[in-house]
Design an enzyme around this catalytic site. Structure first.
Site, short mmCIF file in Angstrom:
data_model
loop_
_atom_site.label_atom_id
_atom_site.label_comp_id
_atom_site.label_asym_id
_atom_site.label_seq_id
_atom_site.Cartn_x
_atom_site.Cartn_y
_atom_site.Cartn_z
CG HIS A 93 -29.74 -14.14 -36.34
ND1 HIS A 93 -29.88 -12.82 -36.08
CD2 HIS A 93 -30.25 -14.80 -35.29
CE1 HIS A 93 -30.45 -12.68 -34.91
NE2 HIS A 93 -30.69 -13.85 -34.40
NE ARG A 125 -30.23 -24.04 -28.42
CZ ARG A 125 -31.34 -24.10 -29.17
NH1 ARG A 125 -32.53 -24.23 -28.57
NH2 ARG A 125 -31.29 -24.06 -30.46
CB CYS A 169 -37.64 -31.68 -34.53
SG CYS A 169 -38.26 -30.48 -33.36
C1 PEP Z 1 -34.99 -27.43 -30.17
O1 PEP Z 1 -35.02 -26.68 -29.19
O2 PEP Z 1 -34.55 -28.60 -30.14
C2 PEP Z 1 -35.51 -26.97 -31.46
C3 PEP Z 1 -35.65 -27.81 -32.47
O3 PEP Z 1 -35.77 -25.66 -31.60
P1 PEP Z 1 -34.68 -24.52 -31.77
O4 PEP Z 1 -33.35 -25.20 -31.98
O5 PEP Z 1 -35.10 -23.71 -32.93
O6 PEP Z 1 -34.75 -23.81 -30.46
MG MG Z 2 -36.16 -24.86 -29.22
#
Ligand code: PEP
Ligand code: MG
Length: 747
Positions: free
Chosen positions: A364, A640, A677
């Protein structure tokens, strides 16, 4: 025996204190100390080995070994018995040292005639400083009391080292906290910053490690512990009636504050001659060194509790509050072991950089640092103990490197880098109001990602066309309790006001996985990223989702509204979420509240399954936004958040680009608006490749809009597309080398 040794150890500490009070130079002091210890413990040898660098120990003073060996004899961590003590951080007590595991004969010291060996680590708050050794000719194992006494002395030595007792003329040690240090961590947020250290938790300095009067010290300890217990009880009373989880955590905390074992150990240390502060710190050091070995999450939390309680106790004893009276520098770089998102927000944009010893890319605090566009380096091990308030520091968020007290050459090179970045920023500012139109005449729409009110000013400054992703969970993450509907609605209204008519895509709550709300019971799931998260939570427990949808409708107050559901894996999840939206609208209509003049309801494409959803999904959904961060992790089955595998698969891998290309084709066929995004949209090389694959809308960090627009305006997407296709036909794993080559030739 016990009483006798206690007296001995107290006597030794008193002699140590007197020796320290004498006006001697650093080396002479240390020599005198080894003499005192050998004399008091009745051993022929006492030696102090200190770290020269993180791997090498050096004999710095000795009574009994050959004086010529001092500052000559060195060993690596783990080498010989001394190296073993340093490496394991634990005591080696051997009656017959030459036959003990790991013994290494060092002829230059003349130690071959000594049989027994007792080595204890010199460490302070988890930081290894060296090893203290006594040896004798007589083959005997040292008693538990003798081991304990030597540990207490080592603790005092550690304190004295920290206080700089062995530096100066005739230095046994080079001064701590003065040399240039380079620390390699991990990038949390790109950018470079120069400034001065501001410690989030200033170190408590213990200036009196040795007790003059143990009875007085015991009274001080008891009084301080009483004060601590009262403050923990007050915290608990303040939290009662609130969240059960929080209360549970505080209960565990209170249990520690009342722990008899903790108290007894500290009392014992005092009776051996330590001051109350030193006794607390000894316990804290033990907790820290266990912390570095424990992997169990529950135990780690408890050790963190103990560490935190020790800090509070030290502050009570020394009267050094958090507010040490030091003034925050005008260019503060925040240094902390870790920090919560709310605390970070309190500092706000006043910080020029942040360096954390812990943290993770998705933590966070990292999310907030990114939102505030403050360069961040995480996993910068050892910095908290090394840095002092006000130290000159340079943070390279691009490389994940920190230069503490840098020398002139580093300063010059770093300032060049900052100047180059400033020049680039000027170039980006000059194209801020120009469109991202490529050489081949295609215009790409660039939007920004946001999540906090603090992000909104960037909408103007970056030249973004709108907010392509507003991560609503951040508002939930930075609080200690669930926000109320009225609060949320007021906040969303402010966001829409600040956007001044530009489109804002509100993504409904995406919690679970790495985003665990502090006031929600964490689910013990084997694979949280594949678990109960985002829309799955929203549909199974619709209370919060309904509250949020209503808050959004009220915030819009008749204005256009765009909502996006996260982590949709199949068509029916979208229709179920949309049905919730319809119900919310119906309720608002009945209540007579104004409805949005235009409502768009989209979905994030973050799971490969949605790329293969039925045509009717593509026809029905108002728009899709590819969440590349999640989509990539599921496409390659690579977490990730896991540093080991995170970078293993390239976004420009032919399979992934082909997959993205197929999604573009489906959207083109059904006339579905599509955007991207994930973080990759903000990386210039990746961004041009996404555009070449047909994406016409990209949403990214505000700071990336300039660089991405700059490269887009100079590129021929048709040419780039051919390069990508040729690389695919050739069977390249990633198109990156071919693309970079093409870009180089174009520039
Ligand atoms: C994504 O998964 O690419 C995304 C934009 O959402 P977050 O990074 O908040 O999981
Ligand atoms: Mg995401």
């Amino acid at each position: 025996m016990m009483d006798g040794t206690e007296t001995e150890s107290r006597k030794l500490l008193r002699r140590l204190r007197d020796a320290m009070a004498e006006d001697r130079a650093g080396q002479a002091r240390l020599d005198n100390i080894t003499h005192l210890i050998a004399d008091s413990m009745g051993t022929e040898v006492c030696s102090v080995y200190l770290f020269r660098d993180s791997e090498t120990l050096e004999l710095c003073a000795t009574e009994g070994l050959k004086p010529e060996a001092v500052h000559e004899t060195r060993m690596k961590m783990g080498e010989g018995l001394v190296g073993r003590v340093a490496k394991t951080g634990s005591v080696v007590n051997a009656a017959d040292a030459p036959s003990a595991k790991g013994f290494r004969y060092m002829p230059e010291t003349g130690e071959e005639i000594y049989s027994s060996f007792l080595g204890v680590p010199i460490q302070r708050l988890g930081e290894k400083l060296g090893v203290l050794v006594v040896q004798s000719k007589q083959a005997r194992e040292f008693s538990a009391d003798e081991v304990y006494a030597l540990e207490v002395v080592a603790m005092v030595l550690a304190e004295m080292t920290e206080l700089g007792a062995f530096v100066g003329e005739g230095a046994a040690l080079s001064a701590r906290h003065q040399q240039a240090v380079l620390i390699r961590g991990t990038t949390g947020q790109e950018g470079a910053a120069e400034g001065h250290v501001w410690l989030h938790e200033p170190r408590v300095v213990v200036t009196n490690p040795i007790a003059e009067d143990p009875h007085k010290e015991l009274t001080r300890l008891h009084e301080a512990v009483d004060t601590l217990r009262i403050s923990v009880d007050q915290m608990l009373a303040g939290a009662s009636g609130g969240d059960a989880e929080q209360t549970q955590v505080l209960e565990a905390y209170r249990m520690f504050a009342n722990s008899k074992g903790w108290m007894r150990r500290m009392e014992e240390d005092i009776s051996r001659g330590l001051s109350a502060e030193a006794a607390v710190e000894k316990e804290q050091s033990a907790a820290r060194s266990r912390l570095s070995q424990v992997t169990d999450a529950y135990l780690r939390d408890r050790l963190h509790d103990l560490d935190d309680l020790s800090n509070r106790l030290l502050r009570i004893l020394t009267g050094q509050g958090r507010d040490t009276g030091a003034e925050m520098p005008s260019d503060p770089i925040l240094i902390a072991r870790n920090i919560g998102p709310a605390e970070l927000l309190d500092y706000g944009r006043s910080l020029k950089g942040i360096v954390l010893e812990e943290g993770s890319v998705g933590s966070h605090a990292a999310i907030v640092a990114r939102a505030l566009a403050i360069p961040l380096v995480i996993h910068a091990g050892g910095l908290v103990t090394e840095a002092l308030n006000g130290d000159h520091i340079m943070v390279d968020g691009d490389q994940g490197i920190v230069h503490l007290r840098p020398d002139d050459t580093v300063v010059a090179a770093f300032r060049d880098k900052i100047a180059m970045q400033a020049k680039a920023q000027e170039r980006y500012a000059s194209i801020r109001d120009k469109p991202a139109t490529t050489k081949c005449g295609k215009t790409i729409s660039l939007h920004m990602n946001a999540g906090l009110m603090a992000d909104l000013p960037s909408l103007e400054g970056s030249g973004a066309e709108g907010v392509g992703l507003f991560r609503t969970e951040l508002q939930f993450l930075v609080r200690n309790q669930m926000p109320k509907r009225s609060e949320l609605s007021a906040l969303y209204a402010k966001v829409l006001d600040a956007a001044g008519g530009k489109r804002v895509v509100f993504r409904t709550l995406d919690i679970g996985s790495d985003k665990v709300l502090p006031y929600m019971k964490p689910n013990d799931e084997p694979n949280p990223a594949l678990g109960w998260r985002a829309i799955r939570v929203g549909l199974d427990k619709p209370g919060v989702m309904r509250m949020q949808l209503q808050a959004l409708l009220r915030a819009a107050n008749g204005r256009p509204l765009t909502i996006m559901f996260p982590f949709v894996a199949q068509y029916e999840e979208y229709t179920a979420a949309k049905a919730e939206m319809q119900k919310a609208i119906e309720r608002e209509r009945i209540l007579g509240h104004p409805l949005p003049e235009k409502l768009e309801i989209g979905a994030m494409l973050e799971t490969p399954s949605l790329a293969f959803a039925p045509d009717k999904f593509y026809e029905e959904v108002d728009f899709l936004s590819i969440g590349g961060n999640d989509l990539k992790q599921f496409f390659f089955a690579a977490d990730r958040e896991n540093e080991r595998v995170r970078r293993r698969y390239d976004t420009l891998n032919v399979s992934f680009l082909t997959f993205l290309g197929n999604i573009v084709k489906r959207c083109d066929a059904s006339g579905t608006a599509l955007s991207f995004c994930g973080e990759d949209a903000g990386r210039p090389v990746e961004a041009v490749c996404l555009a070449a694959m047909g994406m016409r809308t990209l949403s990214m960090r505000p700071a990336s809009i300039g660089p991405v627009k700059n490269i887009l305006r100079s590129i021929d997407l048709d040419g780039l597309r051919r390069v990508i296709e040729d690389a695919g036909l050739r069977g390249d794993q990633s198109v990156r080398p071919a693309v970079l080559d093409y870009l180089r030739k174009q520039s």
